[in-house]
Write a protein that holds these residues in place. Structure first.
Motif, PDB file in Angstrom:
ATOM      1  N   ALA A 187       0.295  11.298  44.259  1.00 42.45           N
ATOM      2  CA  ALA A 187       1.536  10.568  44.341  1.00 42.45           C
ATOM      3  C   ALA A 187       0.448   9.280  42.677  1.00 42.45           C
ATOM      4  CB  ALA A 187       1.347   9.221  45.523  1.00 42.45           C
ATOM      5  N   ALA A 188      -0.594   8.872  42.917  1.00 46.56           N
ATOM      6  CA  ALA A 188      -1.214   8.224  41.952  1.00 46.56           C
ATOM      7  C   ALA A 188      -0.766   9.030  40.537  1.00 46.56           C
ATOM      8  CB  ALA A 188      -2.264   7.802  42.401  1.00 46.56           C
ATOM      9  N   ALA A 189      -0.719  10.465  40.326  1.00 45.28           N
ATOM     10  CA  ALA A 189      -0.878  11.176  39.451  1.00 45.28           C
ATOM     11  C   ALA A 189       1.141  11.083  38.843  1.00 45.28           C
ATOM     12  CB  ALA A 189      -1.318  12.598  39.535  1.00 45.28           C
ATOM     13  N   LYS A 190       1.546  11.084  39.544  1.00 45.88           N
ATOM     14  CA  LYS A 190       2.724  11.518  39.821  1.00 45.88           C
ATOM     15  C   LYS A 190       3.662   9.782  39.307  1.00 45.88           C
ATOM     16  CE  LYS A 190       7.614  11.200  41.511  1.00 45.88           C
ATOM     17  NZ  LYS A 190       8.451  11.161  43.250  1.00 45.88           N
ATOM     18  N   ALA A 191       2.463   8.686  39.677  1.00 48.91           N
ATOM     19  CA  ALA A 191       2.880   7.036  39.353  1.00 48.91           C
ATOM     20  C   ALA A 191       2.644   6.766  37.424  1.00 48.91           C
ATOM     21  CB  ALA A 191       2.364   6.182  40.030  1.00 48.91           C
ATOM     22  N   ARG A 192       1.242   7.512  37.359  1.00 47.51           N
ATOM     23  CA  ARG A 192       1.131   7.953  35.906  1.00 47.51           C
ATOM     24  C   ARG A 192       2.033   8.086  34.835  1.00 47.51           C
ATOM     25  NH1 ARG A 192      -4.215   8.435  38.781  1.00 47.51           N
ATOM     26  NH2 ARG A 192      -4.640  10.486  38.290  1.00 47.51           N
ATOM     27  N   ARG A 193       2.617   9.125  35.256  1.00 50.01           N
ATOM     28  CA  ARG A 193       3.179  10.762  34.333  1.00 50.01           C
ATOM     29  C   ARG A 193       4.230   9.211  34.391  1.00 50.01           C
ATOM     30  NH1 ARG A 193       7.867  12.099  35.979  1.00 50.01           N
ATOM     31  NH2 ARG A 193       7.014  13.536  38.047  1.00 50.01           N
ATOM     32  N   VAL A 194       5.069   8.636  35.384  1.00 46.43           N
ATOM     33  CA  VAL A 194       6.443   8.505  35.372  1.00 46.43           C
ATOM     34  C   VAL A 194       6.244   7.001  34.430  1.00 46.43           C
ATOM     35  CG1 VAL A 194       7.916   6.491  36.682  1.00 46.43           C
ATOM     36  CG2 VAL A 194       7.546   8.672  37.380  1.00 46.43           C
ATOM     37  N   ALA A 195       4.758   6.557  34.791  1.00 47.93           N
ATOM     38  CA  ALA A 195       4.390   4.416  33.388  1.00 47.93           C
ATOM     39  C   ALA A 195       4.269   5.415  32.376  1.00 47.93           C
ATOM     40  CB  ALA A 195       3.566   4.136  33.805  1.00 47.93           C
ATOM     41  N   LEU A 232      -0.813  14.289  32.410  1.00 47.79           N
ATOM     42  CA  LEU A 232      -0.681  14.045  33.584  1.00 47.79           C
ATOM     43  C   LEU A 232       0.579  14.558  34.753  1.00 47.79           C
ATOM     44  CD1 LEU A 232       0.363  10.136  31.868  1.00 47.79           C
ATOM     45  CD2 LEU A 232      -2.241  11.604  33.710  1.00 47.79           C
ATOM     46  N   ALA A 233       1.420  15.391  33.615  1.00 41.56           N
ATOM     47  CA  ALA A 233       2.489  16.383  34.816  1.00 41.56           C
ATOM     48  C   ALA A 233       1.498  17.923  35.525  1.00 41.56           C
ATOM     49  CB  ALA A 233       3.465  16.908  33.818  1.00 41.56           C
ATOM     50  N   ALA A 234       0.206  18.251  33.915  1.00 39.32           N
ATOM     51  CA  ALA A 234      -0.227  19.123  34.744  1.00 39.32           C
ATOM     52  C   ALA A 234      -1.415  19.048  35.782  1.00 39.32           C
ATOM     53  CB  ALA A 234      -1.003  19.527  33.223  1.00 39.32           C
ATOM     54  N   HIS A 235      -1.901  17.558  36.005  1.00 43.49           N
ATOM     55  CA  HIS A 235      -2.571  17.301  36.993  1.00 43.49           C
ATOM     56  C   HIS A 235      -1.439  16.865  38.450  1.00 43.49           C
ATOM     57  CE1 HIS A 235      -5.655  15.033  34.184  1.00 43.49           C
ATOM     58  NE2 HIS A 235      -5.739  16.947  34.094  1.00 43.49           N
ATOM     59  N   GLU A 236      -0.894  16.583  37.954  1.00 40.20           N
ATOM     60  CA  GLU A 236       0.770  16.334  39.225  1.00 40.20           C
ATOM     61  C   GLU A 236       0.605  17.506  39.686  1.00 40.20           C
ATOM     62  OE1 GLU A 236       4.933  14.394  40.213  1.00 40.20           O
ATOM     63  OE2 GLU A 236       4.304  14.074  38.180  1.00 40.20           O
ATOM     64  N   ARG A 237       1.173  18.730  39.330  1.00 35.95           N
ATOM     65  CA  ARG A 237       1.488  19.993  39.841  1.00 35.95           C
ATOM     66  C   ARG A 237       0.083  19.960  40.356  1.00 35.95           C
ATOM     67  NH1 ARG A 237       3.640  20.358  34.935  1.00 35.95           N
ATOM     68  NH2 ARG A 237       2.268  21.219  34.085  1.00 35.95           N
ATOM     69  N   GLN A 238      -1.018  19.993  40.233  1.00 35.67           N
ATOM     70  CA  GLN A 238      -2.591  20.704  40.863  1.00 35.67           C
ATOM     71  C   GLN A 238      -2.556  20.270  41.610  1.00 35.67           C
ATOM     72  OE1 GLN A 238      -5.568  20.409  37.904  1.00 35.67           O
ATOM     73  NE2 GLN A 238      -4.652  21.793  36.367  1.00 35.67           N
ATOM     74  N   PHE A 239      -1.898  18.396  42.130  1.00 38.01           N
ATOM     75  CA  PHE A 239      -2.345  17.702  42.936  1.00 38.01           C
ATOM     76  C   PHE A 239      -0.848  18.289  44.114  1.00 38.01           C
ATOM     77  CE2 PHE A 239      -5.014  14.636  40.558  1.00 38.01           C
ATOM     78  CZ  PHE A 239      -5.951  15.263  42.023  1.00 38.01           C
ATOM     79  N   ALA A 240      -0.509  18.978  43.844  1.00 39.28           N
ATOM     80  CA  ALA A 240       1.495  18.868  44.601  1.00 39.28           C
ATOM     81  C   ALA A 240       1.291  20.505  45.574  1.00 39.28           C
ATOM     82  CB  ALA A 240       2.632  19.534  43.574  1.00 39.28           C
ATOM     83  N   HIS A 241      -0.022  21.459  44.011  1.00 36.80           N
ATOM     84  CA  HIS A 241      -0.130  22.700  45.160  1.00 36.80           C
ATOM     85  C   HIS A 241      -1.349  22.503  45.818  1.00 36.80           C
ATOM     86  CE1 HIS A 241      -1.040  26.824  45.032  1.00 36.80           C
ATOM     87  NE2 HIS A 241      -2.204  26.816  44.597  1.00 36.80           N
TER      88      HIS A 241
END
Length: 222
Positions: free
Chosen positions: A51-59, A114-123
């Protein structure tokens, strides 16, 4: 050793083995339960990171959009200044546009990370969710197996000759009825035999009985 004692020792041994299996099953159940809690905690943390990675990517994307707007405004100022022949102002606005474009390029690179980190956490979240489902399924199966082992151990510890279950009421009633039936049958046969002897000893009674039967038969035909 008498057969009764052999049977008793065998059942005691089976009961001990069943009890040992149940104890090992309880230990495995506790270990699984501990692992489930650990995985659940890790899943909770991974979901927070995702959730934090997604928030950073959106920001970051919002910041990129704002920079794109400012770049457009700076380029519009450059064009307006050139139209008015204000070279110095045009140069200043152009420098602002270059600076904003460099910042936007940097934000775009950060956005990719940030998008790559978000995908990693989603996995990671997906893997932990699958792991948690499998552990819970294993725990359900283990608990059912432990319950069965306890029941088998309880049956194995019963004394030889002891009925494993109470006799149903209808079975007891049927058995008692069977015990009474020979006596009741003997009594009925004795009564019939006594009546036949009485008839044979009194011929007149036999005549009276036959007459009564004829009267009854004639009355029915009418």
């Amino acid at each position: 050793m008498p057969d009764t004692l052999k049977t008793l020792f065998k059942r005691i041994q089976e009961g001990m083995e069943g009890l040992a299996g149940a104890v090992m099953g309880d230990r495995a159940e506790r270990l699984l339960d501990d692992e489930i809690r650990a995985v659940d905690d890790a899943l909770h943390g991974a979901r927070g990171e995702h959730a934090a990675a997604k928030a950073r990517r959106v920001a970051n994307e919002q910041h990129q959009a704002a920079l794109a707007t400012r770049i457009g405004e700076a380029e519009a100022k450059v064009e307006a200044a050139l139209r008015q022949g204000r070279t110095t102002q045009a140069r200043t606005a152009a420098d602002d546009a270059v600076r904003l474009q460099a910042e936007r390029s940097q934000r775009m690179e950060e956005g990719q990370d940030l998008a790559a980190h978000e995908r990693q956490f989603a996995h990671v979240v997906e893997q932990l969710e699958g792991r948690l489902r499998r552990l819970k399924h294993q725990l359900d199966i283990l608990r059912a197996s432990n319950s069965l082992q306890r029941a088998q151990a309880t049956v194995a510890r019963r004394q030889p000759g002891e009925a494993p279950y109470p006799e149903p009421a209808f079975a007891s009633a049927a058995r008692m009825k069977q015990r009474r039936s020979p006596t009741q049958g003997t009594g009925a046969a004795s009564q019939r035999k006594s009546k036949n002897k009485k008839t044979e000893a009194d011929p007149a009674q036999a005549v009276l009985d036959r007459a009564r039967k004829r009267i009854t038969s004639s009355a029915r035909k009418r």
